[in-house]
Design a protein around this motif. Structure first.
Motif, PDB file in Angstrom:
ATOM      1  N   ILE A 274      10.333  -1.348 -19.189  1.00 15.80           N
ATOM      2  CA  ILE A 274       9.116  -1.084 -19.619  1.00 15.80           C
ATOM      3  C   ILE A 274       8.714  -1.889 -21.077  1.00 15.80           C
ATOM      4  O   ILE A 274       7.892  -2.433 -21.284  1.00 15.80           O
ATOM      5  CB  ILE A 274       8.694   0.404 -19.894  1.00 15.80           C
ATOM      6  N   GLU A 275       9.773  -1.737 -21.825  1.00 10.92           N
ATOM      7  CA  GLU A 275       9.786  -2.621 -23.064  1.00 10.92           C
ATOM      8  C   GLU A 275       9.654  -4.203 -22.856  1.00 10.92           C
ATOM      9  O   GLU A 275       8.920  -4.821 -23.487  1.00 10.92           O
ATOM     10  CB  GLU A 275      11.059  -2.622 -23.793  1.00 10.92           C
ATOM     11  N   ALA A 276      10.291  -4.712 -21.858  1.00  6.52           N
ATOM     12  CA  ALA A 276      10.124  -5.947 -21.417  1.00  6.52           C
ATOM     13  C   ALA A 276       8.533  -6.467 -20.925  1.00  6.52           C
ATOM     14  O   ALA A 276       8.213  -7.562 -21.025  1.00  6.52           O
ATOM     15  CB  ALA A 276      11.147  -6.443 -20.220  1.00  6.52           C
ATOM     16  N   ALA A 277       8.273  -5.576 -20.274  1.00  9.00           N
ATOM     17  CA  ALA A 277       6.785  -5.526 -19.792  1.00  9.00           C
ATOM     18  C   ALA A 277       5.828  -5.673 -20.975  1.00  9.00           C
ATOM     19  O   ALA A 277       4.929  -6.519 -20.964  1.00  9.00           O
ATOM     20  CB  ALA A 277       6.412  -4.507 -18.898  1.00  9.00           C
ATOM     21  N   ARG A 278       6.131  -4.755 -22.149  1.00 13.19           N
ATOM     22  CA  ARG A 278       5.266  -4.977 -23.395  1.00 13.19           C
ATOM     23  C   ARG A 278       5.499  -6.475 -23.897  1.00 13.19           C
ATOM     24  O   ARG A 278       4.522  -6.974 -24.491  1.00 13.19           O
ATOM     25  CB  ARG A 278       5.645  -4.108 -24.220  1.00 13.19           C
ATOM     26  N   VAL A 279       6.634  -6.800 -23.639  1.00 14.43           N
ATOM     27  CA  VAL A 279       6.830  -8.239 -24.452  1.00 14.43           C
ATOM     28  C   VAL A 279       6.070  -9.259 -23.464  1.00 14.43           C
ATOM     29  O   VAL A 279       5.336 -10.263 -24.003  1.00 14.43           O
ATOM     30  CB  VAL A 279       8.320  -8.765 -24.330  1.00 14.43           C
ATOM     31  N   ALA A 280       6.119  -9.241 -22.144  1.00 13.87           N
ATOM     32  CA  ALA A 280       5.403 -10.148 -21.419  1.00 13.87           C
ATOM     33  C   ALA A 280       3.778  -9.978 -21.605  1.00 13.87           C
ATOM     34  O   ALA A 280       3.245 -10.984 -21.678  1.00 13.87           O
ATOM     35  CB  ALA A 280       5.609  -9.721 -19.957  1.00 13.87           C
ATOM     36  N   ARG A 281       3.461  -8.950 -21.916  1.00 19.86           N
ATOM     37  CA  ARG A 281       1.731  -8.755 -22.217  1.00 19.86           C
ATOM     38  C   ARG A 281       1.747  -9.489 -23.430  1.00 19.86           C
ATOM     39  O   ARG A 281       0.542 -10.086 -23.685  1.00 19.86           O
ATOM     40  CB  ARG A 281       1.820  -7.014 -22.480  1.00 19.86           C
ATOM     41  N   GLU A 282       2.507  -9.431 -24.437  1.00 20.01           N
ATOM     42  CA  GLU A 282       2.253 -10.081 -25.524  1.00 20.01           C
ATOM     43  C   GLU A 282       2.286 -11.491 -25.533  1.00 20.01           C
ATOM     44  O   GLU A 282       1.395 -12.163 -26.025  1.00 20.01           O
ATOM     45  CB  GLU A 282       3.256  -9.703 -26.741  1.00 20.01           C
ATOM     46  N   VAL A 283       3.202 -12.185 -24.856  1.00 20.58           N
ATOM     47  CA  VAL A 283       3.401 -13.531 -24.609  1.00 20.58           C
ATOM     48  C   VAL A 283       2.383 -14.264 -23.899  1.00 20.58           C
ATOM     49  O   VAL A 283       1.964 -15.286 -24.119  1.00 20.58           O
ATOM     50  CB  VAL A 283       4.863 -13.868 -24.150  1.00 20.58           C
ATOM     51  N   VAL A 284       1.819 -13.504 -22.824  1.00 20.08           N
ATOM     52  CA  VAL A 284       0.835 -14.140 -22.041  1.00 20.08           C
ATOM     53  C   VAL A 284      -0.619 -13.896 -22.641  1.00 20.08           C
ATOM     54  O   VAL A 284      -1.423 -14.348 -22.224  1.00 20.08           O
ATOM     55  CB  VAL A 284       0.911 -13.568 -20.561  1.00 20.08           C
ATOM     56  N   GLY A 285      -0.647 -12.742 -23.391  1.00 23.10           N
ATOM     57  CA  GLY A 285      -2.110 -12.365 -24.204  1.00 23.10           C
ATOM     58  C   GLY A 285      -3.066 -11.938 -23.348  1.00 23.10           C
ATOM     59  O   GLY A 285      -3.976 -11.885 -23.726  1.00 23.10           O
ATOM     60  N   HIS A 286      -2.649 -10.816 -22.282  1.00 27.42           N
ATOM     61  CA  HIS A 286      -3.657 -10.275 -21.520  1.00 27.42           C
ATOM     62  C   HIS A 286      -3.099  -8.898 -20.939  1.00 27.42           C
ATOM     63  O   HIS A 286      -1.785  -8.990 -20.893  1.00 27.42           O
ATOM     64  CB  HIS A 286      -4.451 -10.936 -20.638  1.00 27.42           C
ATOM     65  N   ASP A 287      -3.745  -8.044 -20.677  1.00 26.78           N
ATOM     66  CA  ASP A 287      -3.165  -6.860 -19.783  1.00 26.78           C
ATOM     67  C   ASP A 287      -2.446  -7.378 -18.601  1.00 26.78           C
ATOM     68  O   ASP A 287      -2.811  -8.375 -17.753  1.00 26.78           O
ATOM     69  CB  ASP A 287      -4.373  -5.811 -19.558  1.00 26.78           C
TER      70      ASP A 287
END
Length: 301
Positions: A274-287
């Motif tokens: 789940i934390e990695a998913a938060r990082v993914a959201r940040e690096v691509v810049g969208h939900d």
């Protein structure tokens, strides 16, 4: 009655399949995502693709990314290739696990690699030879195994033709893929039951998209039919740039929640996913479409 496996291997595909339809992000952002993915405990990661940068700009930094993978010796990294030339490049970059996609449908095959399905399958032997000469393994992934955005429903016989070609020409592993997210559980069970006897002792994997909301149900159907290898993407990132309407791999954290809470062993820690998913959201810049990213684990939030 189906017997559930004790363990399912999950291959994380966010760095390749997940990012291939995104605008290119800096290598530093990919490395940040890689570190978060590695922290989940995952044992297999699809890292990149050695394909034409003009067709898939997000994968243009494949050699540079490959140079950083030695920091994670406990993970088996794989690279997707689309030709013998790509296989040579991947091997030169240090990969010892290659993936080669063959579409079961001609329409998607021509859109994806500019060749018919049979022409793409004919290159399996060359790619397998390149891999094996370097002590590497090759997996043939059969895309559009259920439906094609151009040709419509894929006859199972076309999938079996590619399976047979892969086995005859040196593939070490086989996977079937629902490229546009149209499969349903009953169709998954039917195809797995046809494919499993053809692959012999080779591991059989499956790859599902959640485009129409049934990706996890299809993954469960595959597991109950005997598949013990599944692809997924942190946050549900991904889609095929050459298949109109395709979007969203099944999210790794959603899959981990389903399997682990059902008593099936996985190598991935849910909280870290789940934390990695938060990082993914940040690096691509969208939900992202992940359900667990929105709702959290039922026991930990």
């Amino acid at each position: 009655m189906s017997t559930l496996p004790e363990h399912v291997t999950i291959r994380e595909v966010a760095l390749r399949d997940g990012l291939q339809i995104e605008n290119p992000i800096p290598l530093s952002a990919k490395l940040e995502l890689l570190a978060a993915i590695a922290a989940t405990g995952v044992r297999e990661v699809e890292a990149t693709a050695f394909v034409s940068p003009s067709k898939v700009p997000a994968m243009a930094d494949a050699p540079e990314l490959a140079a950083a993978l030695g920091d994670y010796p406990d993970i088996e990294f794989s690279a997707l290739v689309a030709s013998p030339n790509g296989a040579h490049r991947a091997i030169a970059a240090g990969f010892r696990s290659l993936e080669y996609v063959v579409s079961a449908s001609d329409g998607h095959s021509r859109a994806n690699v500019g060749r018919s399905s049979a022409e793409a399958a004919a290159q399996i032997a060359d790619i397998a030879a390149i891999a094996h000469d370097a002590g590497a393994a090759v997996e043939v992934i059969i895309s559009t195994s259920w439906d094609c955005p151009f040709d419509g429903p894929t006859p199972p016989g076309r999938v079996l033709d590619v399976v047979d070609a892969a086995c005859e020409r040196g593939a070490d592993r086989i996977a079937i893929a629902d490229t546009i997210g149209t499969a349903t559980p009953g169709r998954v069970t039917e195809l797995v039951n046809l494919v499993r006897p053809r692959v012999g002792a080779r591991p059989l994997g499956a790859h599902f998209h959640n485009t129409r909301g049934v990706g996890l149900a299809c993954a469960w159907a595959a597991v109950t039919a005997g598949v013990t290898r599944l692809d997924s993407s942190i946050g549900g990132l991904g889609g095929c740039p050459f298949a109109p309407g395709a979007s969203g791999n099944i999210a790794t954290e959603d899959l981990v929640y389903l399997l682990a809470d059902s008593g099936i062993g996985v190598d991935i820690d849910l909280a870290a996913a789940i934390e990695a998913a938060r990082v993914a959201r940040e690096v691509v810049g969208h939900d992202l479409p992940s359900a667990l990213l929105r709702a959290g684990d039922r026991t930990r939030g």
